[in-house]
Design a protein around this motif. Sequence first.
Motif, PDB file in Angstrom:
ATOM      1  N   LEU A  11       2.060   3.280 -12.326  1.00  0.00           N
ATOM      2  CA  LEU A  11       3.224   3.379 -11.435  1.00  0.00           C
ATOM      3  C   LEU A  11       3.669   4.829 -11.282  1.00  0.00           C
ATOM      4  CD1 LEU A  11       5.276   0.284 -12.629  1.00  0.00           C
ATOM      5  CD2 LEU A  11       4.294   0.619 -10.344  1.00  0.00           C
ATOM      6  N   ALA A  12       3.727   5.544 -12.377  1.00  0.00           N
ATOM      7  CA  ALA A  12       4.138   6.956 -12.317  1.00  0.00           C
ATOM      8  C   ALA A  12       3.162   7.761 -11.467  1.00  0.00           C
ATOM      9  CB  ALA A  12       4.239   7.536 -13.726  1.00  0.00           C
ATOM     10  N   PHE A  13       1.868   7.512 -11.643  1.00  0.00           N
ATOM     11  CA  PHE A  13       0.858   8.190 -10.835  1.00  0.00           C
ATOM     12  C   PHE A  13       1.054   7.875  -9.354  1.00  0.00           C
ATOM     13  CE2 PHE A  13      -3.191   7.664  -8.582  1.00  0.00           C
ATOM     14  CZ  PHE A  13      -3.618   8.986  -8.545  1.00  0.00           C
ATOM     15  N   LEU A  14       1.189   6.596  -9.020  1.00  0.00           N
ATOM     16  CA  LEU A  14       1.367   6.210  -7.607  1.00  0.00           C
ATOM     17  C   LEU A  14       2.602   6.852  -7.004  1.00  0.00           C
ATOM     18  CD1 LEU A  14       0.415   2.427  -7.760  1.00  0.00           C
ATOM     19  CD2 LEU A  14      -0.844   4.254  -6.595  1.00  0.00           C
ATOM     20  N   ILE A  15       3.662   6.901  -7.750  1.00  0.00           N
ATOM     21  CA  ILE A  15       4.904   7.484  -7.229  1.00  0.00           C
ATOM     22  C   ILE A  15       4.752   8.985  -7.011  1.00  0.00           C
ATOM     23  CG2 ILE A  15       7.299   8.000  -7.841  1.00  0.00           C
ATOM     24  CD1 ILE A  15       7.369   5.107  -8.982  1.00  0.00           C
ATOM     25  N   ARG A  16       4.073   9.665  -7.918  1.00  0.00           N
ATOM     26  CA  ARG A  16       3.833  11.107  -7.707  1.00  0.00           C
ATOM     27  C   ARG A  16       2.997  11.339  -6.454  1.00  0.00           C
ATOM     28  NH1 ARG A  16       2.786  10.893 -13.179  1.00  0.00           N
ATOM     29  NH2 ARG A  16       0.551  11.167 -12.824  1.00  0.00           N
ATOM     30  N   VAL A  17       1.957  10.538  -6.278  1.00  0.00           N
ATOM     31  CA  VAL A  17       1.094  10.675  -5.097  1.00  0.00           C
ATOM     32  C   VAL A  17       1.891  10.396  -3.834  1.00  0.00           C
ATOM     33  CG1 VAL A  17      -0.862   9.625  -3.889  1.00  0.00           C
ATOM     34  CG2 VAL A  17      -1.064  10.223  -6.305  1.00  0.00           C
ATOM     35  N   ILE A  18       2.636   9.319  -3.831  1.00  0.00           N
ATOM     36  CA  ILE A  18       3.407   8.935  -2.646  1.00  0.00           C
ATOM     37  C   ILE A  18       4.479   9.969  -2.343  1.00  0.00           C
ATOM     38  CG2 ILE A  18       5.120   7.240  -1.858  1.00  0.00           C
ATOM     39  CD1 ILE A  18       3.125   5.097  -3.048  1.00  0.00           C
ATOM     40  N   LEU A  65      -0.218   7.250   3.611  1.00  0.00           N
ATOM     41  CA  LEU A  65       1.049   6.840   3.017  1.00  0.00           C
ATOM     42  C   LEU A  65       1.249   5.339   3.181  1.00  0.00           C
ATOM     43  CD1 LEU A  65       3.703   7.461   1.585  1.00  0.00           C
ATOM     44  CD2 LEU A  65       4.671   8.104   3.816  1.00  0.00           C
ATOM     45  N   GLN A  66       0.960   4.836   4.358  1.00  0.00           N
ATOM     46  CA  GLN A  66       1.110   3.405   4.573  1.00  0.00           C
ATOM     47  C   GLN A  66       0.162   2.610   3.664  1.00  0.00           C
ATOM     48  OE1 GLN A  66       0.178   1.597   8.411  1.00  0.00           O
ATOM     49  NE2 GLN A  66       2.026   0.357   8.209  1.00  0.00           N
ATOM     50  N   ASP A  67      -1.067   3.055   3.550  1.00  0.00           N
ATOM     51  CA  ASP A  67      -2.029   2.380   2.672  1.00  0.00           C
ATOM     52  C   ASP A  67      -1.550   2.389   1.225  1.00  0.00           C
ATOM     53  OD1 ASP A  67      -3.729   1.891   4.798  1.00  0.00           O
ATOM     54  OD2 ASP A  67      -5.127   3.503   4.300  1.00  0.00           O
ATOM     55  N   ASN A  68      -1.126   3.521   0.744  1.00  0.00           N
ATOM     56  CA  ASN A  68      -0.707   3.616  -0.651  1.00  0.00           C
ATOM     57  C   ASN A  68       0.549   2.808  -0.940  1.00  0.00           C
ATOM     58  OD1 ASN A  68      -2.793   5.078  -1.820  1.00  0.00           O
ATOM     59  ND2 ASN A  68      -1.948   7.023  -1.139  1.00  0.00           N
ATOM     60  N   LEU A 109       3.299  -3.635  12.986  1.00  0.00           N
ATOM     61  CA  LEU A 109       3.219  -2.836  14.214  1.00  0.00           C
ATOM     62  C   LEU A 109       2.793  -1.404  13.890  1.00  0.00           C
ATOM     63  CD1 LEU A 109       6.419  -4.054  16.114  1.00  0.00           C
ATOM     64  CD2 LEU A 109       4.023  -4.571  16.686  1.00  0.00           C
ATOM     65  N   ALA A 110       3.358  -0.855  12.832  1.00  0.00           N
ATOM     66  CA  ALA A 110       2.970   0.499  12.410  1.00  0.00           C
ATOM     67  C   ALA A 110       1.502   0.532  12.009  1.00  0.00           C
ATOM     68  CB  ALA A 110       3.859   0.973  11.263  1.00  0.00           C
ATOM     69  N   ARG A 111       1.020  -0.539  11.414  1.00  0.00           N
ATOM     70  CA  ARG A 111      -0.391  -0.620  11.026  1.00  0.00           C
ATOM     71  C   ARG A 111      -1.290  -0.587  12.255  1.00  0.00           C
ATOM     72  NH1 ARG A 111      -2.971  -0.011   6.184  1.00  0.00           N
ATOM     73  NH2 ARG A 111      -4.967  -1.029   6.279  1.00  0.00           N
ATOM     74  N   GLN A 112      -0.869  -1.294  13.314  1.00  0.00           N
ATOM     75  CA  GLN A 112      -1.637  -1.280  14.555  1.00  0.00           C
ATOM     76  C   GLN A 112      -1.660   0.117  15.158  1.00  0.00           C
ATOM     77  OE1 GLN A 112       0.279  -4.292  16.887  1.00  0.00           O
ATOM     78  NE2 GLN A 112      -0.682  -5.973  15.764  1.00  0.00           N
ATOM     79  N   LEU A 113      -0.552   0.838  15.069  1.00  0.00           N
ATOM     80  CA  LEU A 113      -0.502   2.215  15.573  1.00  0.00           C
ATOM     81  C   LEU A 113      -1.484   3.099  14.818  1.00  0.00           C
ATOM     82  CD1 LEU A 113       3.325   2.754  15.918  1.00  0.00           C
ATOM     83  CD2 LEU A 113       1.657   2.580  17.765  1.00  0.00           C
ATOM     84  N   ARG A 114      -1.549   2.887  13.532  1.00  0.00           N
ATOM     85  CA  ARG A 114      -2.487   3.639  12.711  1.00  0.00           C
ATOM     86  C   ARG A 114      -3.889   3.495  13.275  1.00  0.00           C
ATOM     87  NH1 ARG A 114      -6.263   2.127   9.083  1.00  0.00           N
ATOM     88  NH2 ARG A 114      -6.490   3.261   7.163  1.00  0.00           N
ATOM     89  N   ASN A 115      -4.267   2.284  13.591  1.00  0.00           N
ATOM     90  CA  ASN A 115      -5.603   2.046  14.123  1.00  0.00           C
ATOM     91  C   ASN A 115      -5.788   2.694  15.495  1.00  0.00           C
ATOM     92  OD1 ASN A 115      -6.188   0.620  11.806  1.00  0.00           O
ATOM     93  ND2 ASN A 115      -5.678  -1.345  12.704  1.00  0.00           N
TER      94      ASN A 115
END
Length: 164
Positions: A11-18, A65-68, A109-115
């Motif tokens: 969790l700490a790793f993911l939060i630092r990355v995000i 960012l959305q993926d993570n 909807l944001a995911r579709q924009l990503r594509n």
Amino acid sequence: MTTLSDEQLRLAFLIRVIDKERKQLAVTLQRLFNAPLTPERLQQLDTDPSFSEQLDAFASRFARLQDNLGDKLLPATLAALGEHKGPVLDNLNKAERFGWLESAENWLLARQLRNKMVHEYIEDLQLLADALNSAANFTPLLENFAMQLISALEQRNLLPSNSF
């Protein structure tokens, strides 16, 4: 001395990355959208490598960012809270019910924009302009979701004190 669990370390790793991704996306957003993104401005992509790189950086950072958030931090948060993890849509709906996510529908909807930003911009500059401008409008959704997940973990003391 307290030993951290693998879950806490993850969790700490993911939060630092995000946190880094949020900051990098904000910088790119500010630079790319310093003027309206129109099909006319996007015609510069072939002649302005710096502009093209900014656009690619924005699309990449938005998607990453959305993926993570959706594929990594949300399931990890649910697990840390003892909640059942399910398919992505179920997890998003649960996040909306918990008040962490404004709208699962908007997330999709944001995911579709990503594509669209990644796959369809080569042929249609109007489509690209629309997708980029919409994605810029969805960045607060990503930012708020990140902060809500982090807050949920902090409130339950599930993060090491020096996560950031």
